[in-house]
Design an enzyme around this catalytic site. Structure first.
Site, short mmCIF file in Angstrom:
data_model
loop_
_atom_site.label_atom_id
_atom_site.label_comp_id
_atom_site.label_asym_id
_atom_site.label_seq_id
_atom_site.Cartn_x
_atom_site.Cartn_y
_atom_site.Cartn_z
N HIS A 232 26.20 25.94 -47.70
CA HIS A 232 25.85 26.47 -49.01
C HIS A 232 25.93 25.34 -50.03
O HIS A 232 26.29 24.20 -49.69
CB HIS A 232 26.75 27.67 -49.39
CG HIS A 232 28.22 27.39 -49.42
ND1 HIS A 232 28.79 26.48 -50.27
CD2 HIS A 232 29.25 27.93 -48.70
CE1 HIS A 232 30.10 26.46 -50.09
NE2 HIS A 232 30.41 27.33 -49.13
N HIS B 258 28.93 22.97 -50.24
CA HIS B 258 28.93 21.86 -49.28
C HIS B 258 27.95 20.78 -49.74
O HIS B 258 28.23 19.59 -49.67
CB HIS B 258 28.51 22.33 -47.89
CG HIS B 258 29.32 23.49 -47.37
ND1 HIS B 258 28.74 24.61 -46.82
CD2 HIS B 258 30.65 23.71 -47.32
CE1 HIS B 258 29.68 25.46 -46.45
NE2 HIS B 258 30.86 24.94 -46.75
N CYS C 132 46.39 34.12 -42.02
CA CYS C 132 45.08 34.71 -42.33
C CYS C 132 44.04 34.00 -41.48
O CYS C 132 43.85 32.79 -41.60
CB CYS C 132 44.74 34.57 -43.81
SG CYS C 132 43.04 35.08 -44.12
N CYS D 43 41.29 32.21 -43.49
CA CYS D 43 41.64 30.90 -44.08
C CYS D 43 42.04 29.88 -43.02
O CYS D 43 42.20 28.71 -43.34
CB CYS D 43 42.82 31.01 -45.04
SG CYS D 43 42.60 32.13 -46.39
N CYS E 183 44.98 39.09 -48.19
CA CYS E 183 44.59 37.73 -48.54
C CYS E 183 43.52 37.84 -49.63
O CYS E 183 42.50 38.52 -49.43
CB CYS E 183 44.02 37.01 -47.32
SG CYS E 183 42.99 35.62 -47.77
N HIS F 298 39.94 36.77 -48.47
CA HIS F 298 39.18 37.50 -47.46
C HIS F 298 39.39 39.01 -47.48
O HIS F 298 38.81 39.73 -46.67
CB HIS F 298 39.51 36.95 -46.06
CG HIS F 298 39.10 35.53 -45.91
ND1 HIS F 298 39.95 34.47 -46.18
CD2 HIS F 298 37.91 34.99 -45.58
CE1 HIS F 298 39.29 33.34 -46.00
NE2 HIS F 298 38.06 33.62 -45.65
N LYS G 188 32.25 33.90 -58.73
CA LYS G 188 32.65 33.12 -57.57
C LYS G 188 31.60 33.33 -56.48
O LYS G 188 31.10 34.44 -56.30
CB LYS G 188 34.00 33.67 -57.10
CG LYS G 188 34.69 32.76 -56.20
CD LYS G 188 36.05 33.23 -55.83
CE LYS G 188 36.40 32.43 -54.61
NZ LYS G 188 37.32 32.92 -53.73
N LYS H 194 30.37 35.88 -49.94
CA LYS H 194 29.45 36.67 -49.12
C LYS H 194 29.41 38.11 -49.60
O LYS H 194 28.36 38.74 -49.60
CB LYS H 194 29.94 36.65 -47.67
CG LYS H 194 29.46 35.46 -46.91
CD LYS H 194 29.69 35.73 -45.46
CE LYS H 194 29.50 34.52 -44.63
NZ LYS H 194 30.15 34.68 -43.32
N1 MSP Z 1 36.94 22.29 -42.83
C1 MSP Z 1 37.67 22.17 -44.05
C2 MSP Z 1 37.74 20.74 -44.49
C3 MSP Z 1 38.35 19.79 -43.52
S1 MSP Z 1 38.25 18.15 -44.06
C4 MSP Z 1 39.23 17.29 -43.04
C5 MSP Z 1 37.00 23.01 -45.13
N2 MSP Z 1 35.74 23.33 -44.93
S2 MSP Z 1 34.85 24.26 -45.91
O1 MSP Z 1 33.57 24.35 -45.29
O2 MSP Z 1 35.52 25.48 -46.18
O3 MSP Z 1 34.77 23.56 -47.30
C6 MSP Z 1 34.35 22.28 -47.42
C7 MSP Z 1 34.22 21.83 -48.84
O4 MSP Z 1 33.32 22.65 -49.58
C8 MSP Z 1 35.53 21.84 -49.60
O5 MSP Z 1 35.73 20.56 -50.14
C9 MSP Z 1 35.32 22.82 -50.70
O6 MSP Z 1 35.93 22.43 -51.86
C10 MSP Z 1 33.81 22.79 -50.86
N3 MSP Z 1 33.35 23.99 -51.52
C11 MSP Z 1 33.29 25.25 -51.02
N4 MSP Z 1 32.89 26.10 -52.01
C12 MSP Z 1 32.72 25.42 -53.17
C13 MSP Z 1 32.28 25.73 -54.47
N5 MSP Z 1 31.99 26.95 -54.83
N6 MSP Z 1 32.17 24.70 -55.35
C14 MSP Z 1 32.38 23.40 -54.99
N7 MSP Z 1 32.78 23.07 -53.78
C15 MSP Z 1 33.12 24.07 -52.91
O7 MSP Z 1 37.64 23.30 -46.12
#
Ligand code: MSP
Length: 642
Positions: A19, A22, A133, A136, A150, A153, A303, A306
């Site tokens: 998304h 990422h 959880c 998480c 949680c 979730h 926020k 899903k």
């Molecule tokens: N797998 C772990 C990270 C391990 S690194 C050794 C993880 N993955 S994640 O897919 O949940 O999230 C990855 C990144 O996406 C995180 O840095 C998180 O901050 C970022 N984001 C997820 N949603 C976001 C927003 N709404 N806004 C900005 N970044 C966000 O955590």
């Protein structure tokens, strides 16, 4: 700073598709990587996917797939999204790769054979009980719960109790604090440094590094009944990918002898700023040099989740705006490092103002003029006057300023520097008015001005390249650059006189076609002829024929039988005129009298309801609200607008 730059993104959970959260971090890392490459630094850019854990196993089961099949399929979605966004990663790490698994095994062995300074085992067996959880992938505390669920979730966590292994974090807290205080580990922005120091002060418990109950994971080499805890599996991706287990030379090159920058989101701060440096210290490795923590964004005030069905797929934005504009827009909505909001209307607004109007128009204007006034070839400049020198200096010093911000990871400020240069160049072109120089037969000056314009465009194309790679290359092609010259460099952006007079320029297309706003779309539902008029581009010469003036409304009355029209008397300083305007539903006669408005005075008079209207006022509308265009200072009536 060593001239070797290693930048990473977090590895993304693979149980979901990518998304824009990422994409946000990945684009930022790509901009950093491209800038450092442009600076001549050897650069390595790492991203990848985090593929172990109960959640992946559960999702796979629901879909009737093996966990590995699910990982393989979803990792591809990430690779695909990064390809669509033009992300130039050097390595894509997957935690289910045997290379990564071996590196985690090595790290775990090293940790388990290590002792703390006071002779205690770094890893020790213990009993862990906690609320877990699954969503998480972590144990959460009672105080994190909202109504027993949680908050993330909306699920009740499971109470887990099991024998597992612990990492003696408590022995490393002081050391991590020291690293931060001595800036051997730089945490940015400052508030995240403070947050980490606060956590360290509070004290943190030793954390467990293994799980018995999680089946989809990497077995501990010294107790294969247990699997590595997700974070102990995930964090080492930063070193597994550069040969921690299998390529000591590469590992030395990219970890020990490089400037290492991790970009992360604020939700995973503690794991990166405390757990990870502590683990590295325990096995005698240096910490990363910088951890930059970016903010979280909401989507139209909410926020992203899903349940709310507002998760935005980066491919959607790429389809809407193209890869370059998506990169630009995601990066520039709010400062990197702060929280913010992504809003469709603001995206379109910024696209139209910065990319379509400021940059796109500048490129097409300058190249068009070279084509029409200089036989399509880069002209030969003569001596420079003050304004040429001024713009030249601004342009050649822009690279230093833009890269300065990049080094401090102030990505927005870096973009702003270049955008400022674009705007200065637009002003320069307007002030120099090459169309008048052409009219007056002042060839020498015309060619100098257009040469300066082209050179600044070359510099802009280099400095915008990290954010807008495709369009910047296109600008360079338009300027007649080819082969190796197409590759921009920071050093090239700091010098003047690179374009060779006589080089043919290419035919420009619209680099960033304007996007219609909702109001404009409504407007364009009107007849075909009106649409054509709205879409037609006009040259500056055509535009400058229109005589816009400031006028004061001195009298107003309704037009009988027409509920939209007002009959106005306006004062233009030198004369007064009568006009008819369709503003009656937005302004009463009382409200409009006394206002200073903007009118076009040289339109052919029109007869409306039998009244001759001898000017047209300007108003803005989004289809719902109508607002008169005015002036925000008390300029004299009749002042010209241009
Ligand atoms: N797998 C772990 C990270 C391990 S690194 C050794 C993880 N993955 S994640 O897919 O949940 O999230 C990855 C990144 O996406 C995180 O840095 C998180 O901050 C970022 N984001 C997820 N949603 C976001 C927003 N709404 N806004 C900005 N970044 C966000 O955590």
């Amino acid at each position: 700073m060593p001239s070797r730059f290693f930048v990473t993104t977090p590895i993304y959970y693979v149980n979901d598709k990518p998304h824009i959260g990422h994409a946000y971090c990945t684009i930022a890392a790509d901009v950093l990587a491209r800038f450092h490459r442009m600076n001549g630094e050897e650069t390595f850019f790492l991203t990848g996917t985090d593929e172990h854990g109960s959640k992946v196993a559960q999702t796979a089961e629901k879909l009737g797939k093996s966990p590995q099949e699910l990982c393989d399929a979803n990792a591809l979605f990430f690779k695909e999204a990064w390809k669509n966004l033009n992300i130039t990663y050097d390595y894509f790490v997957r935690t289910t790769d045997s290379r990564h698994e071996n590196a985690v095994g090595k790290l775990l062995n090293n940790l388990s054979s290590a002792n703390t300074d006071d002779g205690q085992k770094v890893v020790y067996p213990g009993e862990y009980t906690g609320l877990y959880c699954v969503g998480c992938e972590k144990f959460i505390t009672e105080k994190d719960l909202v109504n027993g669920l949680c908050p993330e979730h909306q699920k009740e966590p499971e109470r887990l109790s099991e024998k597992n292994y612990f990492f003696r974090l408590s022995s490393y807290l002081k050391k991590v604090e020291k690293l931060i205080l001595e800036n051997k580990l730089t945490l940015l922005p400052e508030e995240r440094r403070k947050e980490t120091l606060g956590l360290l002060k509070q004290g943190l418990d030793d954390f467990s590094i293994s799980r018995e109950k999680v089946s989809w994971g990497i077995p501990l080499p010294f107790d294969p009944k247990q699997n590595a805890y997700v974070w102990v599996d995930a964090l080492p991706n930063y070193i597994s990918a550069i040969g921690y287990a299998d390529d000591p030379e590469q590992f030395k090159k990219w970890w020990k002898d490089a400037y290492v920058v991790h970009l992360i989101g604020k939700d995973i701060l503690k794991f990166h700023t405390i757990f990870w440096p502590a683990m590295l210290l325990a096995v005698g490795e240096k910490p990363p040099d910088v951890i930059f923590v970016h903010g979280y964004f909401t989507v139209e005030g909410q926020k992203m989740s899903k349940t709310l069905k507002n998760v935005v797929d980066p491919n959607f934005l790429v389809n809407e705006y193209g890869p370059d504009a998506t990169r630009y827009l995601l990066l520039t909505q709010f400062p990197f490092g702060q929280d913010g909001d992504i809003d469709q209307r603001r995206l379109v607004g910024k696209y139209n103002s910065d990319l379509a109007n400021d940059l796109g128009n500048l490129v097409s204007r300058v190249i068009h003029m070279v084509r029409t006034y200089c036989k399509g070839a880069i002209p030969q400049p003569s001596s420079y006057d003050e304004s040429d020198e001024g713009l030249k200096n601004e342009a050649t010093s822009c690279g230093e300023a833009a890269f300065g911000h990049v080094k401090a990871i102030n990505l927005n400020q870096s973009v702003d520097e270049v955008l400022r240069l674009v705007r200065s160049t637009n002003r320069y072109v307007e002030n120099q008015a090459p169309w008048n120089l052409e009219k007056d037969g002042n060839k020498e000056r015309l060619e100098t001005v257009l040469y300066v314009g082209c050179e600044v465009l070359r510099i802009i194309s280099a400095l915008f390249y990290p954010v807008l790679p495709n369009k910047s290359l296109r600008i360079r092609e338009l300027l007649g650059l080819s082969g190796e010259e197409l590759n921009p460099s920071l050093s090239e952006a700091k010098i003047w006189g690179v374009l060779k007079p006589g080089t043919k320029v290419d035919k420009p297309e619209s680099l960033f076609p304007r996007i219609q706003t909702r109001g404009e779309r409504r407007e364009s539902a009107k007849p075909e002829t009106a649409k054509k008029e709205a879409a037609a581009e006009i040259s500056f010469e055509e535009f400058s024929k229109i005589d816009f003036r400031v006028a004061e409304v001195i009298e107003a009355q309704k037009v009988k039988g027409a509920d939209k029209l007002l009959r106005l008397k306006i004062d233009l300083g030198a004369e007064q005129r009568e006009i008819v305007a369709g503003v009656a539903q937005a302004y009463s006669p009382d409200q409009i009298v006394g206002k200073k408005i903007v009118v076009v005075t040289n339109l052919k008079p029109a007869k409306i309801r039998g009244i001759e209207s001898r000017a047209m006022l300007l108003a803005a509308t989004d289809g719902e609200i109508l607002s008169l265009v005015g002036v925000d200072k008390d300029v004299k009536k009749g002042s010209k607008i241009g």
